[in-house]
Write an enzyme that holds these catalytic residues in place. Structure first.
Site, PDB file in Angstrom:
ATOM      1  N   TYR A   1       0.829  -1.214   0.000  1.00 61.95           N
ATOM      2  CA  TYR A   1       0.000   0.000   0.000  1.00 61.95           C
ATOM      3  C   TYR A   1       0.865   1.266   0.000  1.00 61.95           C
ATOM      4  CZ  TYR A   1      -3.781  -3.171   1.563  1.00 61.95           C
ATOM      5  OH  TYR A   1      -4.679  -4.197   1.696  1.00 61.95           O
TER       6      TYR A   1
ATOM      7  N   HIS B   1       0.351 -12.064   2.218  1.00 58.81           N
ATOM      8  CA  HIS B   1      -0.648 -11.283   1.475  1.00 58.81           C
ATOM      9  C   HIS B   1      -1.438 -12.098   0.447  1.00 58.81           C
ATOM     10  CE1 HIS B   1      -1.568  -6.842   0.362  1.00 58.81           C
ATOM     11  NE2 HIS B   1      -2.626  -7.601   0.190  1.00 58.81           N
TER      12      HIS B   1
END
Length: 273
Positions: free
Chosen positions: A53, A111
């Site tokens: 991010y 992830h």
């Protein structure tokens, strides 16, 4: 107890707040900082981010400047796919802590289920034993990925964060995780904004005099699923947490479960990043 202060207990005893703030695609420096501050000022105590991010430094600074004690905040990050080899993943845990300027993470996740996913989880086990992370888990894992991981791991994953909303019930994954004491977290709970135009969601929202977003969040929470809605608007951040004064009845839940099922994000069995 207000939903915003409600917590679910992971199998190791650590408690995770039922509602958190998602920060995906939130990279504008001023915006990230102000959004995290606003969320913490309005009772949020759960912040979700990830290496990919690109906003961990800003989130760490906002948490520090908020005045909310670190121990009151549940902070999650994730190890990106390129860093899933054991040694690299282990180093990345330290890198995440450096970027966040924190001594520990409350939760760290693999992830996506890459070819090296099990190596990455083994690194998380090592960091967990070193008390750098209070809880470890995975993201976007299907039942087959979970079964394989549980069979070879010393520590079972405590959380699985997956795409989940009325348009993608993900029932098999939810049932498997709940049967194995793995907490489910939902991303894209608001159907990437499609809840605002879905006729079924709008009808139920009108019935309860609530926003479409509140309906989708309540749908998940009534299944004991953690939600991390993202918003850059203070009013919506507050709105997303005001879920205590209504309940969806069986008819509402049945209608929402019956929506056409469409995956909005990548397929965990077929992705190329």
């Amino acid at each position: 107890m207000k939903t915003l202060t409600m917590k679910l207990k992971l199998f190791n005893g650590v408690e995770i707040p039922l509602i958190g703030l998602g920060t995906y695609k939130m990279t504008d420096k001023h915006e990230v900082y102000q959004v995290v501050i606003a969320a913490l000022q309005n009772g949020y105590r759960h912040i979700d981010t990830a290496q990919i991010y690109g906003n961990e430094e800003l989130i760490g600074k906002a948490i520090k400047d908020s005045g909310v004690p670190r121990k009151e905040i549940f902070l999650t990050s994730k190890i990106w796919n390129a860093n899933h080899k054991y040694d690299v993943a282990l180093q990345e845990v330290d890198n995440i802590l450096t970027r966040l300027d924190k001594d520990y993470l409350d939760l760290c996740l693999v992830h996506w289920p890459t070819a090296d996913r099990n190596e990455c989880f083994r690194a998380l086990e090592t960091a967990y034993k070193a008390k750098k992370i209070r809880a470890i888990g995975v993201s976007n894992f299907e039942v087959s990925h979970l079964q394989e991981l549980i069979a070879i791991s010393e520590i079972k994953p405590m959380v699985n964060q997956v795409e989940l909303h009325p348009g993608l019930n993900n029932t098999d994954v939810v049932k498997f995780c709940q049967a194995n004491n793995i907490i489910i977290e939902s991303w894209a709970t608001l159907m990437q904004g499609q809840c605002m135009t879905n006729s079924t969601v709008l009808k139920i929202a009108e019935k309860h005099q609530k926003s479409p977003a509140q309906i989708c969040l309540k749908w998940a929470i009534q299944q004991n699923i953690v939600v991390i809605p993202k918003s850059t608007h203070k009013e919506r951040i507050i709105d997303n947490s005001e879920l205590d004064d209504f309940m969806l009845d069986d008819e509402d839940m049945t209608e929402l479960f019956a929506l056409p099922q469409v995956r909005l994000g990548a397929d965990p069995n077929n992705f190329n990043f």
